[in-house]
Design an enzyme around this catalytic site. Sequence first.
Site, short mmCIF file in Angstrom:
data_model
loop_
_atom_site.label_atom_id
_atom_site.label_comp_id
_atom_site.label_asym_id
_atom_site.label_seq_id
_atom_site.Cartn_x
_atom_site.Cartn_y
_atom_site.Cartn_z
N ASP A 15 -12.21 -0.90 -0.46
CA ASP A 15 -12.78 0.37 0.01
C ASP A 15 -12.38 0.71 1.44
OD1 ASP A 15 -14.21 0.53 -2.44
OD2 ASP A 15 -15.71 -0.82 -1.60
N LYS A 18 -7.73 3.44 1.38
CA LYS A 18 -6.26 3.39 1.17
C LYS A 18 -5.74 4.76 0.72
CE LYS A 18 -6.98 -0.36 -1.50
NZ LYS A 18 -8.27 -0.91 -1.07
N GLY A 42 -11.06 2.46 -7.25
CA GLY A 42 -11.27 3.91 -7.25
C GLY A 42 -10.62 4.49 -6.01
N HIS A 43 -9.46 5.11 -6.19
CA HIS A 43 -8.76 5.71 -5.04
C HIS A 43 -9.10 7.19 -4.98
CE1 HIS A 43 -5.29 2.65 -4.51
NE2 HIS A 43 -6.47 2.16 -4.26
N GLN A 220 -8.38 -3.05 -4.43
CA GLN A 220 -9.38 -3.92 -3.79
C GLN A 220 -8.88 -4.32 -2.40
OE1 GLN A 220 -8.60 -5.01 -7.36
NE2 GLN A 220 -9.99 -3.35 -7.74
P1 IMP Z 1 -14.81 -7.10 -10.43
O1 IMP Z 1 -13.46 -6.83 -9.82
O2 IMP Z 1 -15.40 -5.90 -11.12
O3 IMP Z 1 -14.82 -8.33 -11.29
O4 IMP Z 1 -15.82 -7.42 -9.22
C1 IMP Z 1 -15.69 -8.58 -8.40
C2 IMP Z 1 -16.01 -8.27 -6.95
O5 IMP Z 1 -15.01 -7.40 -6.43
C3 IMP Z 1 -17.34 -7.56 -6.72
O6 IMP Z 1 -17.89 -7.95 -5.48
C4 IMP Z 1 -16.95 -6.10 -6.64
O7 IMP Z 1 -17.87 -5.31 -5.92
C5 IMP Z 1 -15.63 -6.22 -5.93
N1 IMP Z 1 -14.73 -5.12 -6.18
C6 IMP Z 1 -13.98 -4.90 -7.29
N2 IMP Z 1 -13.26 -3.77 -7.15
C7 IMP Z 1 -13.53 -3.29 -5.94
C8 IMP Z 1 -13.05 -2.16 -5.21
O8 IMP Z 1 -12.21 -1.39 -5.66
N3 IMP Z 1 -13.58 -2.00 -3.96
C9 IMP Z 1 -14.48 -2.87 -3.42
N4 IMP Z 1 -14.93 -3.93 -4.06
C10 IMP Z 1 -14.47 -4.14 -5.31
#
Ligand code: IMP
Length: 422
Positions: A15, A18, A42-43, A220
């Site tokens: 977040d 980007k 989510g971009h 991420q």
């Molecule tokens: P998962 O990727 O849904 O398995 O989540 C694992 C961890 O990564 C959690 O703490 C989520 O909040 C975090 N996470 C996954 N995708 C994002 C993102 O796009 N932005 C911020 N945190 C993310």
Amino acid sequence: MQSNITVVVGAQWGDEGKGKWIDSIAATAAVVARFQGGNNAGHTIYHAGQKFVLHHLPGGIFSSTTVIALLQGMVINPAVLVREFDQVRAYTDVDPKRLWVSSCAHLITPYHIFRDQQSEEHAMNPIGTTKRGIGPAYADRALRSGLTVGQYIHKPSYDAWIAEQRANDPAFAAFYAAETNQWIAFASQAATIAPFVCPAEARVRKAVKDGVHLMLEGAQGVLLDRDHGTYPYVTSSSTITAGAFASLGLDPRLLTRVIGIAKAYLTRVGGGPMPTELKDSVGEQIARLGQEFGATTGRPRRCGWYDAVAMRYAAEIAGIDALYLNKLDILNDLAVLKIAIAYDHPQLGRLTDFPKDAHILKDCVPVYETVPGWQGDLPKHGTVDALPAALRHYLDRIAYHSGVPIVKVGLGPGPDDYCDLA
Ligand code: IMP
């Protein structure tokens, strides 16, 4: 071989904003490839006066001359991808000539989403995942029981895969029998996706050999990397620069530059230690002004001071050459700002290296350098000299403690709201 490859990664816990920069970096790239993750990302991209929140499609999507590749390191939710195609169709070419989906990427099936939700709901220490099925899809890939895009779009292979899962896994069989409609909807997207499916990695490698500028876009952030992040509070893919080269199958020596994108403060969604987290009115102010809610799940993000200890580590594991620092304007009107430069740990004493082990990190207390804040609104763009002296000092201290030059700073939400530092 002369190459021109830019990797763009989030340099914190995701977040970082980007989307603000991706399109302008992508503007000089002939090929833009996403190398990991799925619709946990989510971009937010602004184009033609409209806001787009994209989950699979990377930057460059709105430039019809740019090739977009979704590489095998990704996990794909077909319904979400088809929805994204429909979202952008009126603004750009949704054409297999320029949209390449790897036949070796894996699918996120309804069963993966169900398992992710179940494990989060029943865990004693939930990870705080996005519940989009990401972890189970990567787990099945590692178990070699996952479903590839190539299998998904070839009906006999798909049917054989379903039959095998039902025979081998009673829990799958029960879910399949109970949720027939979900599986029908899932299978129905295959025909739409099929024309885009190709050996995307080989095609991108060929483009690299032809000397084009390739941008590899991370989702991420590097502190959420499966191997080098704060395990188990991580995502299930490799978010670092090396992950991009593994996904593509390319000689890492061809890398040209790595841009890290970060915020001028820190946020984190979900569980896991975050030493600089602010649970006070300052944290609330940053969250409110920065609209710190997840683009994918809408969850509130935890906010804290900029952490240079974490940034030094992020820069090391991802090889970051240059930092783009976002959202300076959110810090307007704070009396002081703090930068974490070390941690104190009750047993280990003063630490200047980031301990990635979550059980150590959770007990770390930040050692701060405090600098004066600036008051009033910032110019939206212009030269660095037009910025308040206190802000320039803050940037100098961040660059010094992070060990990475800051090249651009974001001064507002719009694509033109920034200023160049180098
Ligand atoms: P998962 O990727 O849904 O398995 O989540 C694992 C961890 O990564 C959690 O703490 C989520 O909040 C975090 N996470 C996954 N995708 C994002 C993102 O796009 N932005 C911020 N945190 C993310």
